[in-house]
Motif scaffolding. Structure first.
Motif, PDB file in Angstrom:
ATOM      1  N   LEU A 117     -31.106  29.694  30.157  1.00  0.00           N
ATOM      2  CA  LEU A 117     -31.036  28.548  29.437  1.00  0.00           C
ATOM      3  C   LEU A 117     -32.664  28.078  29.184  1.00  0.00           C
ATOM      4  O   LEU A 117     -33.495  28.035  30.271  1.00  0.00           O
ATOM      5  N   ALA A 118     -33.037  28.081  27.947  1.00  0.00           N
ATOM      6  CA  ALA A 118     -34.513  27.918  27.654  1.00  0.00           C
ATOM      7  C   ALA A 118     -34.688  26.611  27.127  1.00  0.00           C
ATOM      8  O   ALA A 118     -34.172  26.420  25.910  1.00  0.00           O
ATOM      9  N   LEU A 119     -35.798  25.820  27.432  1.00  0.00           N
ATOM     10  CA  LEU A 119     -36.473  24.522  26.818  1.00  0.00           C
ATOM     11  C   LEU A 119     -37.128  25.022  25.942  1.00  0.00           C
ATOM     12  O   LEU A 119     -38.285  25.715  26.317  1.00  0.00           O
ATOM     13  N   MET A 120     -36.919  24.777  24.610  1.00  0.00           N
ATOM     14  CA  MET A 120     -38.015  25.255  23.720  1.00  0.00           C
ATOM     15  C   MET A 120     -38.779  24.019  22.922  1.00  0.00           C
ATOM     16  O   MET A 120     -38.062  23.060  22.917  1.00  0.00           O
ATOM     17  N   ILE A 121     -39.972  24.329  22.595  1.00  0.00           N
ATOM     18  CA  ILE A 121     -40.803  23.349  21.729  1.00  0.00           C
ATOM     19  C   ILE A 121     -41.088  24.156  20.711  1.00  0.00           C
ATOM     20  O   ILE A 121     -42.008  25.133  20.603  1.00  0.00           O
ATOM     21  N   ASP A 122     -40.760  23.591  19.511  1.00  0.00           N
ATOM     22  CA  ASP A 122     -41.161  24.155  18.225  1.00  0.00           C
ATOM     23  C   ASP A 122     -40.685  25.667  18.311  1.00  0.00           C
ATOM     24  O   ASP A 122     -41.646  26.612  17.646  1.00  0.00           O
ATOM     25  N   GLY A 123     -39.472  25.999  18.874  1.00  0.00           N
ATOM     26  CA  GLY A 123     -39.373  27.452  18.867  1.00  0.00           C
ATOM     27  C   GLY A 123     -39.456  28.363  19.818  1.00  0.00           C
ATOM     28  O   GLY A 123     -39.426  29.615  19.940  1.00  0.00           O
ATOM     29  N   LYS A 124     -40.584  27.874  20.733  1.00  0.00           N
ATOM     30  CA  LYS A 124     -41.247  28.665  21.897  1.00  0.00           C
ATOM     31  C   LYS A 124     -40.914  28.043  22.982  1.00  0.00           C
ATOM     32  O   LYS A 124     -40.851  26.850  23.459  1.00  0.00           O
ATOM     33  N   PRO A 125     -40.389  29.099  24.147  1.00  0.00           N
ATOM     34  CA  PRO A 125     -40.226  28.610  25.411  1.00  0.00           C
ATOM     35  C   PRO A 125     -41.064  27.776  26.020  1.00  0.00           C
ATOM     36  O   PRO A 125     -42.266  28.206  26.052  1.00  0.00           O
ATOM     37  N   ALA A 126     -40.452  26.728  26.814  1.00  0.00           N
ATOM     38  CA  ALA A 126     -41.331  26.217  27.824  1.00  0.00           C
ATOM     39  C   ALA A 126     -41.012  26.064  29.170  1.00  0.00           C
ATOM     40  O   ALA A 126     -41.748  25.915  30.183  1.00  0.00           O
ATOM     41  N   ALA A 127     -39.645  26.122  29.318  1.00  0.00           N
ATOM     42  CA  ALA A 127     -39.140  26.289  30.668  1.00  0.00           C
ATOM     43  C   ALA A 127     -38.067  27.068  30.356  1.00  0.00           C
ATOM     44  O   ALA A 127     -37.305  27.148  29.495  1.00  0.00           O
ATOM     45  N   ILE A 128     -37.515  27.973  31.632  1.00  0.00           N
ATOM     46  CA  ILE A 128     -36.412  28.905  31.249  1.00  0.00           C
ATOM     47  C   ILE A 128     -35.762  28.671  32.829  1.00  0.00           C
ATOM     48  O   ILE A 128     -36.308  28.649  33.848  1.00  0.00           O
ATOM     49  N   GLU A 129     -34.321  28.545  32.703  1.00  0.00           N
ATOM     50  CA  GLU A 129     -33.491  28.949  33.992  1.00  0.00           C
ATOM     51  C   GLU A 129     -32.782  30.098  33.751  1.00  0.00           C
ATOM     52  O   GLU A 129     -32.141  30.227  32.619  1.00  0.00           O
ATOM     53  N   ILE A 130     -32.524  30.986  34.666  1.00  0.00           N
ATOM     54  CA  ILE A 130     -31.692  32.302  34.728  1.00  0.00           C
ATOM     55  C   ILE A 130     -30.673  31.792  35.686  1.00  0.00           C
ATOM     56  O   ILE A 130     -30.792  31.553  36.888  1.00  0.00           O
ATOM     57  N   GLY A 131     -29.559  31.727  35.308  1.00  0.00           N
ATOM     58  CA  GLY A 131     -28.130  31.447  36.166  1.00  0.00           C
ATOM     59  C   GLY A 131     -26.841  32.316  35.824  1.00  0.00           C
ATOM     60  O   GLY A 131     -26.747  33.113  34.916  1.00  0.00           O
ATOM     61  N   PHE A 132     -25.738  32.028  36.480  1.00  0.00           N
ATOM     62  CA  PHE A 132     -24.605  33.054  36.420  1.00  0.00           C
ATOM     63  C   PHE A 132     -23.307  31.917  36.344  1.00  0.00           C
ATOM     64  O   PHE A 132     -23.268  30.856  37.185  1.00  0.00           O
ATOM     65  N   VAL A 133     -22.272  32.117  35.435  1.00  0.00           N
ATOM     66  CA  VAL A 133     -21.186  31.135  35.226  1.00  0.00           C
ATOM     67  C   VAL A 133     -20.025  32.051  35.774  1.00  0.00           C
ATOM     68  O   VAL A 133     -19.846  33.322  35.423  1.00  0.00           O
ATOM     69  N   GLN A 134     -19.302  31.530  36.856  1.00  0.00           N
ATOM     70  CA  GLN A 134     -18.098  31.898  37.085  1.00  0.00           C
ATOM     71  C   GLN A 134     -17.068  31.120  36.954  1.00  0.00           C
ATOM     72  O   GLN A 134     -16.962  30.139  38.022  1.00  0.00           O
ATOM     73  N   GLY A 135     -15.938  31.157  36.139  1.00  0.00           N
ATOM     74  CA  GLY A 135     -14.987  30.092  36.052  1.00  0.00           C
ATOM     75  C   GLY A 135     -15.738  28.730  35.506  1.00  0.00           C
ATOM     76  O   GLY A 135     -16.494  29.083  34.467  1.00  0.00           O
ATOM     77  N   ARG A 136     -15.514  27.824  36.267  1.00  0.00           N
ATOM     78  CA  ARG A 136     -16.140  26.320  36.064  1.00  0.00           C
ATOM     79  C   ARG A 136     -17.122  26.249  36.924  1.00  0.00           C
ATOM     80  O   ARG A 136     -17.667  25.180  37.192  1.00  0.00           O
ATOM     81  N   HIS A 137     -17.624  27.229  37.581  1.00  0.00           N
ATOM     82  CA  HIS A 137     -18.995  26.975  38.775  1.00  0.00           C
ATOM     83  C   HIS A 137     -19.996  27.721  38.283  1.00  0.00           C
ATOM     84  O   HIS A 137     -20.020  28.945  37.576  1.00  0.00           O
ATOM     85  N   TYR A 138     -21.326  26.946  38.228  1.00  0.00           N
ATOM     86  CA  TYR A 138     -22.392  27.714  37.609  1.00  0.00           C
ATOM     87  C   TYR A 138     -23.529  27.744  38.842  1.00  0.00           C
ATOM     88  O   TYR A 138     -23.833  26.573  39.210  1.00  0.00           O
ATOM     89  N   TYR A 139     -23.936  28.891  38.722  1.00  0.00           N
ATOM     90  CA  TYR A 139     -25.184  29.124  39.899  1.00  0.00           C
ATOM     91  C   TYR A 139     -26.512  29.026  39.408  1.00  0.00           C
ATOM     92  O   TYR A 139     -26.620  30.017  38.433  1.00  0.00           O
ATOM     93  N   SER A 140     -27.403  28.305  39.523  1.00  0.00           N
ATOM     94  CA  SER A 140     -28.810  28.296  39.269  1.00  0.00           C
ATOM     95  C   SER A 140     -29.618  29.173  40.013  1.00  0.00           C
ATOM     96  O   SER A 140     -29.783  28.974  41.161  1.00  0.00           O
ATOM     97  N   TYR A 141     -30.045  30.489  39.567  1.00  0.00           N
ATOM     98  CA  TYR A 141     -30.422  31.111  40.350  1.00  0.00           C
ATOM     99  C   TYR A 141     -32.028  31.060  40.282  1.00  0.00           C
ATOM    100  O   TYR A 141     -32.711  30.968  41.368  1.00  0.00           O
ATOM    101  N   ILE A 142     -32.669  30.901  39.311  1.00  0.00           N
ATOM    102  CA  ILE A 142     -34.123  30.861  39.175  1.00  0.00           C
ATOM    103  C   ILE A 142     -34.635  29.887  37.936  1.00  0.00           C
ATOM    104  O   ILE A 142     -34.087  30.087  36.973  1.00  0.00           O
ATOM    105  N   GLY A 143     -35.593  29.318  38.268  1.00  0.00           N
ATOM    106  CA  GLY A 143     -36.044  27.992  37.174  1.00  0.00           C
ATOM    107  C   GLY A 143     -37.792  28.333  37.188  1.00  0.00           C
ATOM    108  O   GLY A 143     -38.117  28.447  38.321  1.00  0.00           O
ATOM    109  N   SER A 144     -38.246  28.378  36.035  1.00  0.00           N
ATOM    110  CA  SER A 144     -39.704  28.448  35.806  1.00  0.00           C
ATOM    111  C   SER A 144     -39.973  27.736  34.741  1.00  0.00           C
ATOM    112  O   SER A 144     -39.324  27.269  33.676  1.00  0.00           O
ATOM    113  N   PHE A 145     -41.383  27.348  34.675  1.00  0.00           N
ATOM    114  CA  PHE A 145     -42.004  26.778  33.517  1.00  0.00           C
ATOM    115  C   PHE A 145     -43.390  27.371  33.127  1.00  0.00           C
ATOM    116  O   PHE A 145     -44.143  27.912  33.850  1.00  0.00           O
TER     117      PHE A 145
END
Length: 203
Positions: free
Chosen positions: A72-100
């Motif tokens: 999941l990447a937050l973009m500013i004018d098409g360039k990443p400003a913050a990114i979160e890597i996670g995993f979806v299992q069914g209706r559960h989402y696990y947020s593994y790592i976030g950075s900016f």
């Protein structure tokens, strides 16, 4: 009100949007690389370290994931400003790592990204947005449910017994608590020469 102010401040830099890139799709691996590089910068700048996140095999593993993995990447004018890597299992989402992007820290891109990630979760029918273990102030602010975690350790050697009964429950928490009471500038001086600055700072 604070969230709106943060969003407006970030928007002063350009068009803000969030994209989601599933594991295996074009662009996913590049976002994983960027997320881990930014994380190394954050660790160094705040006087922290993580042996796991420095391992090349951690990066290779995350990049190899497909089904369920998402960036999941937050973009500013098409360039990443913050990114979160996670995993979806069914209706559960696990947020593994976030950075900016550390250069944008005064604009709170990580907080805006997390807010957008929650919107993404709701939109996609996710019932649980899981911030995982390792207690942190920001997790307390964003959560409405606190689930206790338990672990079990069975020592097979004398060294293992010391680890189980002394190091893990007593010494390690005490050292960690004492260390993080030190000023960040002091932590950086004593930590980085010992553990290295990580691949992001060597690049």
């Amino acid at each position: 009100r604070n969230r709106k102010k943060r969003r407006n401040k970030l928007a002063s830099l350009g068009h803000v949007e969030m994209i989601d890139v599933a594991g295996g799709l074009p662009g996913y691996k590049k976002l994983v690389d960027q997320a881990l590089d930014w994380k190394q910068v954050w660790l160094a700048e705040t006087g922290r370290t993580s042996a796991i996140l420095k391992e090349d095999k951690t990066c290779r593993f995350l990049k190899s994931l497909e089904e369920g993995a998402v960036a999941l990447a937050l973009m500013i004018d098409g360039k990443p400003a913050a990114i979160e890597i996670g995993f979806v299992q069914g209706r559960h989402y696990y947020s593994y790592i976030g950075s900016f992007d550390w250069d944008l820290r005064d604009y709170s891109p990580g907080k805006v990204q997390m807010e957008e990630a929650l919107r993404w979760a709701i939109k996609n029918g996710i019932h649980a947005y899981d911030l995982l273990g390792n207690p942190s102030t920001y997790k307390t602010h964003w959560s409405n449910v606190d689930i206790g975690l338990a672990s079990h350790c069975k020592a097979l050697t004398v060294k293992g017994k010391i680890y189980e009964s002394v190091w893990k429950p007593v010494l390690r928490p005490l050292i960690k608590q004492t260390y993080y009471r030190l000023p960040v500038t002091f932590r950086k001086r004593i930590l980085l020469p010992l553990v290295g600055q990580g691949r992001a700072l060597e690049a």
